[in-house]
Design a protein around this motif. Structure first.
Motif, PDB file in Angstrom:
ATOM      1  N   ASN A  39       9.277   2.639 -17.560  1.00 20.21           N
ATOM      2  CA  ASN A  39       8.143   3.091 -18.390  1.00 20.21           C
ATOM      3  C   ASN A  39       6.969   3.580 -17.551  1.00 20.21           C
ATOM      4  O   ASN A  39       5.810   3.430 -17.936  1.00 20.21           O
ATOM      5  N   GLY A  40       7.248   4.120 -16.369  1.00 22.65           N
ATOM      6  CA  GLY A  40       6.202   4.657 -15.510  1.00 22.65           C
ATOM      7  C   GLY A  40       5.414   3.613 -14.743  1.00 22.65           C
ATOM      8  O   GLY A  40       4.384   3.923 -14.158  1.00 22.65           O
ATOM      9  N   GLU A  41       5.893   2.383 -14.737  1.00 23.21           N
ATOM     10  CA  GLU A  41       5.164   1.306 -14.069  1.00 23.21           C
ATOM     11  C   GLU A  41       5.900   0.804 -12.834  1.00 23.21           C
ATOM     12  O   GLU A  41       7.099   1.007 -12.693  1.00 23.21           O
ATOM     13  N   HIS A  42       5.154   0.125 -11.967  1.00 19.63           N
ATOM     14  CA  HIS A  42       5.772  -0.563 -10.834  1.00 19.63           C
ATOM     15  C   HIS A  42       6.649  -1.684 -11.370  1.00 19.63           C
ATOM     16  O   HIS A  42       6.296  -2.341 -12.357  1.00 19.63           O
ATOM     17  N   CYS A  43       7.773  -1.918 -10.722  1.00 17.16           N
ATOM     18  CA  CYS A  43       8.616  -3.058 -11.096  1.00 17.16           C
ATOM     19  C   CYS A  43       7.892  -4.359 -10.782  1.00 17.16           C
ATOM     20  O   CYS A  43       8.063  -5.355 -11.481  1.00 17.16           O
ATOM     21  N   THR A  44       7.102  -4.358  -9.717  1.00 17.22           N
ATOM     22  CA  THR A  44       6.306  -5.515  -9.327  1.00 17.22           C
ATOM     23  C   THR A  44       4.840  -5.135  -9.490  1.00 17.22           C
ATOM     24  O   THR A  44       4.377  -4.162  -8.887  1.00 17.22           O
ATOM     25  N   THR A  45       4.124  -5.890 -10.294  1.00 16.41           N
ATOM     26  CA  THR A  45       2.727  -5.566 -10.550  1.00 16.41           C
ATOM     27  C   THR A  45       1.843  -5.954  -9.362  1.00 16.41           C
ATOM     28  O   THR A  45       2.218  -6.775  -8.527  1.00 16.41           O
ATOM     29  N   VAL A  91       0.841  -1.196   0.000  1.00 10.31           N
ATOM     30  CA  VAL A  91       0.000   0.000   0.000  1.00 10.31           C
ATOM     31  C   VAL A  91       0.882   1.254   0.000  1.00 10.31           C
ATOM     32  O   VAL A  91       0.621   2.202  -0.745  1.00 10.31           O
ATOM     33  N   PHE A  92       1.929   1.255   0.799  1.00  2.81           N
ATOM     34  CA  PHE A  92       2.866   2.380   0.808  1.00  2.81           C
ATOM     35  C   PHE A  92       3.405   2.630  -0.599  1.00  2.81           C
ATOM     36  O   PHE A  92       3.421   3.765  -1.078  1.00  2.81           O
ATOM     37  N   ASN A  93       3.864   1.578  -1.247  1.00  2.98           N
ATOM     38  CA  ASN A  93       4.454   1.725  -2.576  1.00  2.98           C
ATOM     39  C   ASN A  93       3.459   2.281  -3.582  1.00  2.98           C
ATOM     40  O   ASN A  93       3.824   3.083  -4.441  1.00  2.98           O
ATOM     41  N   VAL A  94       2.201   1.893  -3.473  1.00  5.43           N
ATOM     42  CA  VAL A  94       1.173   2.410  -4.377  1.00  5.43           C
ATOM     43  C   VAL A  94       0.862   3.865  -4.036  1.00  5.43           C
ATOM     44  O   VAL A  94       0.895   4.740  -4.912  1.00  5.43           O
ATOM     45  N   VAL A  95       0.578   4.152  -2.777  1.00  7.07           N
ATOM     46  CA  VAL A  95       0.171   5.500  -2.375  1.00  7.07           C
ATOM     47  C   VAL A  95       1.294   6.518  -2.584  1.00  7.07           C
ATOM     48  O   VAL A  95       1.066   7.615  -3.095  1.00  7.07           O
ATOM     49  N   PHE A  96       2.517   6.158  -2.215  1.00 11.74           N
ATOM     50  CA  PHE A  96       3.634   7.096  -2.272  1.00 11.74           C
ATOM     51  C   PHE A  96       4.400   7.041  -3.594  1.00 11.74           C
ATOM     52  O   PHE A  96       5.458   7.629  -3.713  1.00 11.74           O
ATOM     53  N   HIS A  97       3.854   6.340  -4.578  1.00 16.83           N
ATOM     54  CA  HIS A  97       4.435   6.293  -5.918  1.00 16.83           C
ATOM     55  C   HIS A  97       5.873   5.773  -5.890  1.00 16.83           C
ATOM     56  O   HIS A  97       6.768   6.298  -6.551  1.00 16.83           O
ATOM     57  N   ASN A  98       6.103   4.719  -5.106  1.00 15.84           N
ATOM     58  CA  ASN A  98       7.405   4.042  -5.109  1.00 15.84           C
ATOM     59  C   ASN A  98       7.302   2.891  -6.096  1.00 15.84           C
ATOM     60  O   ASN A  98       6.805   1.830  -5.783  1.00 15.84           O
ATOM     61  N   ARG A  99       7.789   3.125  -7.289  1.00 20.57           N
ATOM     62  CA  ARG A  99       7.710   2.098  -8.327  1.00 20.57           C
ATOM     63  C   ARG A  99       9.016   1.319  -8.432  1.00 20.57           C
ATOM     64  O   ARG A  99       9.150   0.460  -9.286  1.00 20.57           O
ATOM     65  N   ASP A 100       9.938   1.606  -7.535  1.00 20.43           N
ATOM     66  CA  ASP A 100      11.196   0.861  -7.454  1.00 20.43           C
ATOM     67  C   ASP A 100      10.996  -0.327  -6.507  1.00 20.43           C
ATOM     68  O   ASP A 100      11.753  -0.554  -5.576  1.00 20.43           O
ATOM     69  N   ASP A 101       9.949  -1.071  -6.748  1.00 17.60           N
ATOM     70  CA  ASP A 101       9.533  -2.151  -5.846  1.00 17.60           C
ATOM     71  C   ASP A 101       9.875  -3.518  -6.428  1.00 17.60           C
ATOM     72  O   ASP A 101       9.066  -4.432  -6.441  1.00 17.60           O
ATOM     73  N   HIS A 102      11.118  -3.653  -6.891  1.00 15.05           N
ATOM     74  CA  HIS A 102      11.570  -4.924  -7.460  1.00 15.05           C
ATOM     75  C   HIS A 102      11.905  -5.931  -6.356  1.00 15.05           C
ATOM     76  O   HIS A 102      11.991  -5.577  -5.176  1.00 15.05           O
ATOM     77  N   GLY A 103      12.105  -7.172  -6.763  1.00 17.74           N
ATOM     78  CA  GLY A 103      12.297  -8.269  -5.816  1.00 17.74           C
ATOM     79  C   GLY A 103      13.518  -8.172  -4.929  1.00 17.74           C
ATOM     80  O   GLY A 103      13.590  -8.843  -3.896  1.00 17.74           O
TER      81      GLY A 103
END
Length: 176
Positions: free
Chosen positions: A108-114, A68-80
């Motif tokens: 490309n503006g996306e989360h590393c982890t969907t 939820v943090f990663n989605v809300v705070f726009h942390n798209r560097d959420d790789h494994g």
């Protein structure tokens, strides 16, 4: 940590070393033999690994908070490689504290982890679907989401107090 070149650095105490003891740590990428440089994980896989190793609903709730943090705070560097588990001296696993949390645009503006297959613009429905896979109660899910949203509402004041440029604050805030 102050810097003469820019606003400075943020540092945290290592969570895998306490006094003279080092705790075995493994990232999700390491456990799955997954190349973190190629965005191809979904949070569902991370939840499965955490559940398999911990058998703990509270660890899954911690992971959900990070999602939820990663989605809300726009942390798209959420790789494994940015999710890890620690093993204690008895061989029990637990989720490590969160780390490498930052505002980022991702590939490309996306989360590393969907999130349930969605990487570009995950919505509350994706969060709810994720939580339902692990039988979180609706009240617990709502509580965890609201906790992160309430925290995000304090961000602008915290950023101002930290000396962040007002243009940068506005640029980041509109992405939350």
């Amino acid at each position: 940590i102050e810097s003469g070149h820019h606003q400075g650095y943020f540092a945290v105490k290592r969570f895998d070393h306490i006094k003279n003891r080092r705790f075995h740590t493994h990232s999700i990428s390491g456990l799955l033999h997954h190349n973190f440089r190629i965005p191809s994980l979904d949070y569902e896989q991370i939840f499965q690994v955490v559940w398999s190793l911990t058998q703990s609903i509270s660890e899954l709730e911690q992971l959900f908070l990070q999602l939820v943090f990663n989605v809300v705070f726009h942390n798209r560097d959420d790789h494994g490689k940015n999710f890890s588990l620690l093993m204690d001296e008895k061989g029990a696993w637990k989720l490590s504290p969160s780390y490498d949390l930052t505002f980022s645009f991702g590939p490309n503006g996306e989360h590393c982890t969907t999130i349930m297959g969605e990487g570009k613009s995950p919505k509350k429905e994706h969060l709810l679907k994720t939580s339902s896979l692990y039988n979180f109660s609706k009240n617990k899910t709502k509580e965890l989401i609201e906790r992160v949203i309430e925290t995000s509402e304090q961000w602008e004041n915290l950023a101002k107090n930290a000396g962040i440029n007002s243009n940068r604050i506005s640029e980041i805030k509109k992405r939350f």
